[in-house]
Design an enzyme around this catalytic site. Structure first.
Site, PDB file in Angstrom:
ATOM      1  N   HIS A   1       0.830  -1.211   0.000  1.00 12.66           N
ATOM      2  CA  HIS A   1       0.000   0.000   0.000  1.00 12.66           C
ATOM      3  C   HIS A   1       0.863   1.260   0.000  1.00 12.66           C
ATOM      4  O   HIS A   1       0.422   2.321   0.442  1.00 12.66           O
ATOM      5  CB  HIS A   1      -0.953   0.026   1.212  1.00 12.66           C
ATOM      6  CG  HIS A   1      -1.685  -1.258   1.419  1.00 12.66           C
ATOM      7  ND1 HIS A   1      -2.867  -1.557   0.781  1.00 12.66           N
ATOM      8  CD2 HIS A   1      -1.384  -2.345   2.173  1.00 12.66           C
ATOM      9  CE1 HIS A   1      -3.272  -2.757   1.144  1.00 12.66           C
ATOM     10  NE2 HIS A   1      -2.390  -3.259   1.981  1.00 12.66           N
TER      11      HIS A   1
ATOM     12  N   SER B   1      18.240  19.658 -13.723  1.00 13.80           N
ATOM     13  CA  SER B   1      17.209  20.688 -13.813  1.00 13.80           C
ATOM     14  C   SER B   1      17.849  21.996 -14.242  1.00 13.80           C
ATOM     15  O   SER B   1      18.946  22.339 -13.783  1.00 13.80           O
ATOM     16  CB  SER B   1      16.502  20.867 -12.458  1.00 13.80           C
ATOM     17  OG  SER B   1      15.710  22.042 -12.450  1.00 13.80           O
TER      18      SER B   1
END
Length: 492
Positions: A164, A294
């Site tokens: 999960h 970036s």
């Protein structure tokens, strides 16, 4: 009218035309050639040669000079002439028949004799798909081989398991990689099966009844059957589809593209896992010394290869529905609304799978593991996971299980509050050590908290899996394993 946005001097350059990033940026030159016009139309010419050769063997009046003329012209294609012919006749196959006839005047009367357009179109597609699978399988095997080594090398390194997307019992780095490997083995099996199941359409005529060939051979059905078989042999196929409509069943495309789409799902899942692990700074894909993550944030180490794999794989997954919908509307013996669709779908499925495997291999060749970060994350969660072991140790030292359970429950909630409400480290073990109730097992705590005692048989499972299942697949490709050069690092 041409867009006024483009300067006059650029209007006739390739940069003012749409170019697929699959052909300019991502896929290999081998796969690009496999779906090139040169490969397609030279294959058409080979098929016309095979047909004429087989027809001659079975008694039709075809000369060796005609066959030689066809053979010498297989690769010398006048694309400009073919384009001019297609403008006039609006039919791509007949345009190339006329172009070849101009090149081969002696063979002109017997080119395409008895055949329909799908003789060259469909059989070429089957040849190209088979060659495409032959290119993909060694690439996939190279990924499997590289990932198997990674799994074996890291089979005993504990790492947090997740269910999960929440921390669960520990697993190991290698065991997690073996889960990716297991899916890839299923993809190898599916692609191999798709390749082995491919047959040749053969010579079937306009609606699949072979009526035109029956006429050529004066009603001799046995000769027509032999012609079908012989042309398949010349094209390198042991088997052919005995019954077809005008085309081979587009169900075949579903099987092939379905296997490729399933590979896309595997790669998307695996690379999504890597992206999550990179976010946790536990495992990273390779990052070049001069690579920029970036343009705005110099510190970034974005998992761009894995992101590219996910982007391409997502497109690959969608193509399965396209193939299924095309087959579903092939009314009766065939409709032509499959043609334009398949020009896109089949090529893109193979080029996308190729591009994704190339990038994935590069990722697998340079995966970096950070054990200290992994260890710190384990230390934050392991105290909670160890509570049952602490209870068992206390019981073995004469403690009451219910009383111990209540004490450890209270301490766990207190430690949890420190983590969640105050942003502090998990101090459950310190609380246990400071509680006199747990004094009988204080000396055992280091052993109880040893992460290697929480991984079960994970290392042995990895060893067994590689030995019993992975090595046999790698051995199939030992002479053809592809070592792909590092792809150029490009922004998505």
């Amino acid at each position: 009218m041409f867009s006024i946005d483009a300067p006059i001097e650029l209007q006739n350059t390739e940069y003012c035309n749409y170019r697929s990033p699959l052909s300019t940026r991502y896929a290999s030159k081998e796969m690009r050639y496999n779906f090139s016009d040169q490969k397609k139309f030279s294959t058409w010419r080979k098929l016309w040669l095979y047909l004429a050769q087989a027809e001659k063997e079975l008694g039709l009046d075809i000369t060796d000079e005609q066959l030689e003329e066809l053979e010498l012209s297989i690769h010398e294609i006048d694309f400009a002439s073919a384009a001019e012919h297609e403008k006039k006749v609006r039919h791509d196959v007949m345009a190339h028949v006329h172009t070849l006839a101009e090149k081969c005047p002696h063979a002109a009367p017997i080119i395409h004799l008895g055949a329909t357009s799908c003789y060259v179109g469909d059989n070429t597609d089957l040849i190209v798909m088979r060659h495409g699978l032959e290119l993909l399988l060694p690439r996939l095997a190279a990924v499997i081989s590289c990932l198997a080594k990674f799994a074996n090398d890291h089979k005993s390194i504990p790492i947090l398991g997740f269910t999960h997307l929440q921390p669960a019992q520990l697993t190991t780095v290698g065991k997690r990689a073996s889960l990716w490997l297991s899916d890839l083995l299923m993809d190898e099996r599916a692609l191999s099966r798709a390749k082995d199941d491919l047959r040749f359409r053969g010579v079937k005529g306009t609606t699949g009844t072979q009526a035109s060939f029956m006429q050529l051979f004066d009603g001799n059905g046995e000769k027509v059957r032999c012609l079908d078989k012989r042309v398949a042999e010349l094209a390198g196929f042991e088997k052919r589809y005995i019954v077809t409509g005008q085309t081979y069943s587009r169900k075949v495309d579903i099987e092939v593209i379905g296997a490729l789409s399933s590979l896309g799902a595997t790669i998307h899942k695996m690379c999504s896992d890597i992206r999550i692990l990179a976010s946790r700074k536990e495992i990273e894909e390779p990052f070049e010394t001069s690579q920029i993550g970036s343009s705005a944030m110099p510190y970034k180490r974005n998992p761009m290869r894995s992101e590219r794999c996910c982007a391409l794989a997502r497109h690959l997954i969608t193509l399965h529905a396209n193939a299924a919908n095309t087959h579903a509307v092939q009314w009766l013996e065939r409709t032509l609304d499959d043609s334009a669709n398949r020009r896109l779908t089949i090529a893109e499925a193979f080029l996308t799978a190729d591009a994704t495997l190339i990038t994935l291999l590069n990722v697998c060749q340079g995966l970096v593991v950070y054990p200290k970060v992994i260890g710190r994350h384990i230390a934050q969660e392991l105290p909670f996971m160890a509570t049952e072991n602490i209870i068992m140790a206390m019981v073995q030292n004469g403690g009451d299980r219910q009383e111990c359970h209540e004490k450890i429950r209270v301490l766990s909630h207190e430690a949890g509050a420190q983590v969640k409400q105050h942003g502090l480290d998990n101090d459950l073990i310190e609380r246990v050590k400071n509680d006199p109730y747990f004094s009988p097992i204080i000396s055992q705590l280091d052993k109880i908290l040893d992460p290697s005692t929480f991984i079960g048989r994970a290392p042995e499972q990895v060893e067994e899996f590689i030995a019993e299942e992975v090595e046999a697949v790698i051995a199939k490709y030992k002479d053809t394993l592809v070592e792909v050069e590092k792809p150029v690092v490009l922004n998505i």
